[in-house]
Design a protein around this motif. Structure first.
Motif, PDB file in Angstrom:
ATOM      1  N   GLN A 173      49.218  32.910  68.632  1.00 16.59           N
ATOM      2  CA  GLN A 173      50.253  32.127  69.299  1.00 16.59           C
ATOM      3  C   GLN A 173      49.718  31.471  70.569  1.00 16.59           C
ATOM      4  O   GLN A 173      50.058  30.322  70.876  1.00 16.59           O
ATOM      5  CB  GLN A 173      51.439  33.033  69.633  1.00 16.59           C
ATOM      6  N   ARG A 177      49.420  27.397  71.348  1.00 19.06           N
ATOM      7  CA  ARG A 177      50.076  26.712  72.473  1.00 19.06           C
ATOM      8  C   ARG A 177      49.122  25.793  73.225  1.00 19.06           C
ATOM      9  O   ARG A 177      49.559  24.835  73.866  1.00 19.06           O
ATOM     10  CB  ARG A 177      50.671  27.739  73.435  1.00 19.06           C
ATOM     11  N   GLN A 320      58.298  26.124  68.032  1.00 22.20           N
ATOM     12  CA  GLN A 320      56.892  26.076  67.672  1.00 22.20           C
ATOM     13  C   GLN A 320      56.474  24.669  67.269  1.00 22.20           C
ATOM     14  O   GLN A 320      55.398  24.195  67.644  1.00 22.20           O
ATOM     15  CB  GLN A 320      56.606  27.061  66.533  1.00 22.20           C
ATOM     16  N   GLN A 323      56.212  22.625  70.360  1.00 22.20           N
ATOM     17  CA  GLN A 323      55.021  23.011  71.118  1.00 22.20           C
ATOM     18  C   GLN A 323      53.773  22.366  70.519  1.00 22.20           C
ATOM     19  O   GLN A 323      52.906  21.863  71.249  1.00 22.20           O
ATOM     20  CB  GLN A 323      54.875  24.530  71.136  1.00 22.20           C
ATOM     21  N   GLN A 327      51.369  19.739  72.365  1.00 23.06           N
ATOM     22  CA  GLN A 327      49.931  19.989  72.492  1.00 23.06           C
ATOM     23  C   GLN A 327      49.123  18.807  71.955  1.00 23.06           C
ATOM     24  O   GLN A 327      48.104  18.417  72.538  1.00 23.06           O
ATOM     25  CB  GLN A 327      49.571  21.281  71.757  1.00 23.06           C
TER      26      GLN A 327
END
Length: 463
Positions: A173, A177, A320, A323, A327
């Motif tokens: 995880q 990230r 998620q 994210q 990113q």
């Protein structure tokens, strides 16, 4: 105080190196001015003596003229030496001026530069105690130091506890990230292998593997999502990615059907509902279908958690996804030359229904590759994304589609959409011309061919 003492000492050393050579007198100045004046007076006396000797008949006229010429030559030479001495004195004066200016300018300039930038109050930081890797990461826009410190601690923990599935999950995880999807997928694979009976662990790995492969659902991930669906036919995450895999396999209709069924079962207040709705709009546009006619109504709002905690899982999934997109956005800001990366980011924002950001990302790609047809198509699609579903095509999207057609006169998407724009504006001849060009290149077995034929028939009948 010690800092200022050392700074003053270093400044003095620099001045001692630079200034003294400038103060040395040049050799031309070594000759004495009084000696030159004395020699000149002697030569004048010699001239007077020659006149007297000639008057007494001791020398002839020719001898006198020769002697006078020699004395005159010596007097001229003495005058040249005097000029050179004066020039040397002037140069020496200028050199002394420069030396004086440097003596003032060097320490004053150092203070002017240092005072707004320097921090003499900070304690010394030995090189050995500095985290040079962290400083380099910060200069390059990399992950912040606290994140990398957490990664290093997890690595150390896993060296001593390689069977800690929870730690592997946390490692995955964390890598996810910061956009290191390959390493994230590898860590989650380890967590999944340590929990062979956990479909949740397998699902987390499958999702990250999809991200690591640029959004493509791999065969291994496909098997995981199918297993999840076999266990729970209502599992929304599995249904979403299975439909995505159909789209990637060329079955746009199958993908559309899967997402339509998913939305019909999704509560209206589910946070990830816009993601699926955006996918439906994208697939319907590709299939040249009316979005409003295929978009289902979601299920009634469900404000309480479901028995299996699915709603919480869906919210986690939405976070998620966002994210991962954030990113990718950060990655593109750091490497803006990657045209394909900008296209991927534009598609991602379209899926999230963040159309302004999708347009911005597509425009970044367009600025870098204006002659690539797929880039112009992506830009036009992004502009269409924020248009009302039942309204006319936006003018900027139409202009973008015309640019596509200028580069690729046979582009099916541009022909279809520009035909729609012409038909909506009652420019029937233009619409018919565009759609006839589209129809001429379509495979007879193409199911969309009938749709185009019906549109042409409608134009002829005045519809």
């Amino acid at each position: 105080m010690l800092f200022w003492i050392l700074a003053a000492a270093l400044t003095a050393v620099v001045l001692l190196i630079i200034v003294p050579p400038l103060l040395k007198a040049p050799k031309a100045e070594a000759a004495s001015p009084s000696r030159g004046a004395y020699d000149l007076e002697v030569y004048r006396d010699q001239l007077s003596e020659l006149e007297r000797d000639r008057g007494r008949g001791l020398i002839t006229d020719a001898q006198m003229e020769a002697a006078k010429a020699e004395i005159a030559r010596r007097m001229l030479a003495l005058a040249d030496e005097a000029k050179a001495g004066a020039a040397g004195a002037g140069q020496a004066n200028r050199t002394r001026t420069v030396a004086a200016l440097l003596a003032v300018a060097i320490p004053l300039g150092a203070l002017v530069i240092y005072l707004p930038l320097g921090r003499p109050d900070l304690p010394a930081q030995p090189l050995a105690s500095r985290d040079l890797a962290a400083e380099e990461r910060q200069m390059d826009g990399g992950p912040p130091a606290p994140v990398m410190e957490a990664v290093q601690k997890l690595k150390k923990h896993l060296e001593d506890n390689p069977n800690d599935a929870r730690a592997w999950t946390l490692m995955g995880q964390t890598y996810g990230r910061i956009g290191r999807f390959d390493q994230a997928a590898e860590a989650l694979k380890r967590a999944s292998d340590l929990q062979p009976d956990s479909l949740e662990a397998k699902s987390a790995y499958a999702e990250m593997s999809t991200a690591a492969n640029g959004g493509t659902v791999t065969e291994e991930s496909l098997r995981v999502f199918q297993a999840m669906l076999d266990k729970d036919p209502k599992d929304s995450r599995a249904r979403f990615f299975l439909a995505l895999s159909r789209l990637q396999a060329g079955d746009a209709k199958g993908a559309l059907d899967g997402w339509v069924a998913l939305v019909a079962d999704t509560p209206a207040d589910a946070p990830w509902l816009p993601v699926v709705q955006a996918r439906i709009k994208e697939a319907a546009t590709a299939l040249k279908l009316d979005v409003a006619s295929v978009m289902p109504k979601p299920a009634p709002p469900q404000n309480h958690p479901t028995a299996g905690g699915q709603q919480g899982g869906d919210a986690d999934q939405d976070r998620q996804i966002r994210q991962m997109v954030e990113q990718l956005d950060a990655k593109m800001r750091a490497n803006p030359a990657d045209v394909d990366g900008w296209l991927k980011l534009a598609r991602s924002y379209s899926v999230l229904a963040e159309h302004d950001k999708a347009i911005e990302a597509a425009k970044q790609a367009l600025d870098r590759a204006p002659t690539r047809v797929e880039v112009r198509i992506a830009y036009a699609d992004a502009l269409l994304g924020r248009a009302p579903e039942d309204g006319p095509l936006p003018a900027d999207a139409v202009a973008a589609l015309r640019e596509v057609l200028a580069l690729d006169a046979a582009n099916k998407e541009a022909l279809w959409l520009l035909g729609l724009d012409a038909a909506q504006a009652n420019r029937r001849d233009e619409a018919a011309e565009l759609w006839n060009r589209l129809l001429a290149q379509m495979d007879p077995k193409d199911p969309d061919r009938e749709t185009v034929r019906q549109r042409l028939a409608s134009l002829k009948s005045g519809g």
